[in-house]
Design a protein around this motif. Structure first.
Motif, short mmCIF file in Angstrom:
data_model
loop_
_atom_site.label_atom_id
_atom_site.label_comp_id
_atom_site.label_asym_id
_atom_site.label_seq_id
_atom_site.Cartn_x
_atom_site.Cartn_y
_atom_site.Cartn_z
N MET A 36 0.85 -1.20 0.00
CA MET A 36 0.00 0.00 0.00
C MET A 36 0.88 1.25 0.00
O MET A 36 1.78 1.38 0.83
CB MET A 36 -0.92 0.00 1.22
N ALA A 37 0.64 2.16 -0.93
CA ALA A 37 1.46 3.36 -1.04
C ALA A 37 1.17 4.33 0.10
O ALA A 37 0.03 4.48 0.54
CB ALA A 37 1.20 4.04 -2.38
N LEU A 38 2.21 4.99 0.57
CA LEU A 38 2.04 6.00 1.61
C LEU A 38 1.46 7.27 1.01
O LEU A 38 1.74 7.60 -0.14
CB LEU A 38 3.40 6.34 2.24
N PRO A 39 0.66 8.02 1.78
CA PRO A 39 0.24 9.34 1.30
C PRO A 39 1.48 10.22 1.15
O PRO A 39 2.46 10.07 1.88
CB PRO A 39 -0.68 9.83 2.42
N THR A 40 1.46 11.13 0.19
CA THR A 40 2.65 11.94 -0.09
C THR A 40 3.00 12.88 1.05
O THR A 40 4.17 13.16 1.31
CB THR A 40 2.43 12.74 -1.38
N GLU A 41 1.99 13.39 1.76
CA GLU A 41 2.23 14.39 2.80
C GLU A 41 1.76 13.91 4.16
O GLU A 41 0.73 13.26 4.29
CB GLU A 41 1.52 15.69 2.43
N LEU A 42 2.55 14.25 5.17
CA LEU A 42 2.21 13.94 6.55
C LEU A 42 2.50 15.19 7.38
O LEU A 42 3.54 15.82 7.21
CB LEU A 42 3.04 12.76 7.07
N ALA A 43 1.57 15.56 8.26
CA ALA A 43 1.75 16.77 9.06
C ALA A 43 1.39 16.52 10.51
O ALA A 43 0.53 15.68 10.83
CB ALA A 43 0.89 17.91 8.50
N ALA A 44 2.05 17.23 11.41
CA ALA A 44 1.76 17.11 12.83
C ALA A 44 2.36 18.32 13.55
O ALA A 44 3.20 19.04 13.00
CB ALA A 44 2.33 15.82 13.40
N GLU A 45 1.92 18.52 14.77
CA GLU A 45 2.49 19.60 15.58
C GLU A 45 2.38 19.26 17.05
O GLU A 45 1.69 18.31 17.44
CB GLU A 45 1.78 20.94 15.28
N GLY A 46 3.06 20.04 17.87
CA GLY A 46 3.02 19.83 19.31
C GLY A 46 3.58 18.49 19.74
O GLY A 46 4.61 18.04 19.25
N LYS A 47 2.86 17.81 20.63
CA LYS A 47 3.33 16.55 21.19
C LYS A 47 3.32 15.41 20.17
O LYS A 47 3.89 14.34 20.43
CB LYS A 47 2.49 16.17 22.40
N ALA A 48 2.69 15.62 19.03
CA ALA A 48 2.65 14.59 17.99
C ALA A 48 3.96 14.57 17.19
O ALA A 48 4.13 13.74 16.31
CB ALA A 48 1.48 14.81 17.05
N VAL A 49 4.87 15.51 17.51
CA VAL A 49 6.18 15.58 16.85
C VAL A 49 7.26 15.21 17.85
O VAL A 49 7.34 15.77 18.94
CB VAL A 49 6.46 17.00 16.31
#
Length: 205
Positions: A1-14
């Protein structure tokens, strides 16, 4: 399964793992085209004083990642199942900024995208370039060679079991030297990180 091209996060998720690897919402991201000193690696200032360049690279990337939402683009993975990506935060290209600041090097083996940024940092004497240092890839190779002499059948990666689960330590990991392997307790040695991952172990943090 191909990964989505973009991934985003901020705060404690990083979470910043080291100078060229971050984790967004539990997914490991390897910054494309750069190689930073390993966490346990030390370098020398122009006066010959040791300094923790590996930890400094990690801390600098932490500061960059804290400037805004981290957005990573790329859907390829490496041999360790990490996404290879270009990441941005606060309007900055994190990959490029790690090179510009002298906290990482252009990883020419895989990409020449940041060679110009590296040359500029070198001429300006920034970060690593202000003193003496060993190339991260040479540092890893040397650590591997030394550890392989004592590991069984040239397999120096230590698979340790703790209260946090099954963890493997490469020869350049900060806690490698003090980690002991008890094969009677189910702990074991690995010949590669890919082998350790396939067996269900995770990298030391």
């Amino acid at each position: 399964m191909a990964l989505p091209t973009e991934l985003a996060a901020e705060g404690k998720a990083v979470r910043v793992i080291d100078g060229d690897t971050i984790e967004l919402r539990g997914e490991k991201i390897r910054l494309d085209g750069i190689d930073a000193p390993e966490l346990a690696q030390t370098c020398l200032t122009s006066s010959g004083r040791k300094w923790p360049c590996g930890k400094a690279a990690r801390d600098y990337l932490k500061r960059l990642a804290a400037t805004g939402k981290v957005i990573c683009e790329g859907n390829e993975t490496d041999a360790y199942d990490r996404r290879i990506a270009t990441c941005r935060a606060g309007g900055q290209n994190l990959n490029a900024e790690m090179i510009r600041s002298g906290h990482a090097l252009a990883f020419r083996r895989y990409s020449t995208a940041y060679v110009m940024e590296e040359q500029a940092a070198r001429l300006a004497g920034k970060g690593l370039w202000a003193g003496l240092f060993e190339m991260p890839w040479d540092y890893r190779a040397q650590k591997w060679q030394v550890a392989a002499q004592s590991g069984p059948e040239n397999c120096p990666i230590k698979g340790n079991i703790t209260g946090r689960g099954k963890i493997y330590h490469t020869p350049w990991s900060p806690h490698y030297e003090r980690t002991r392997i008890d094969e009677n307790a189910g702990e074991r040695w690995f010949c590669s990180e890919a082998e350790a991952l396939a067996a269900g172990w995770r990298a030391a943090r």
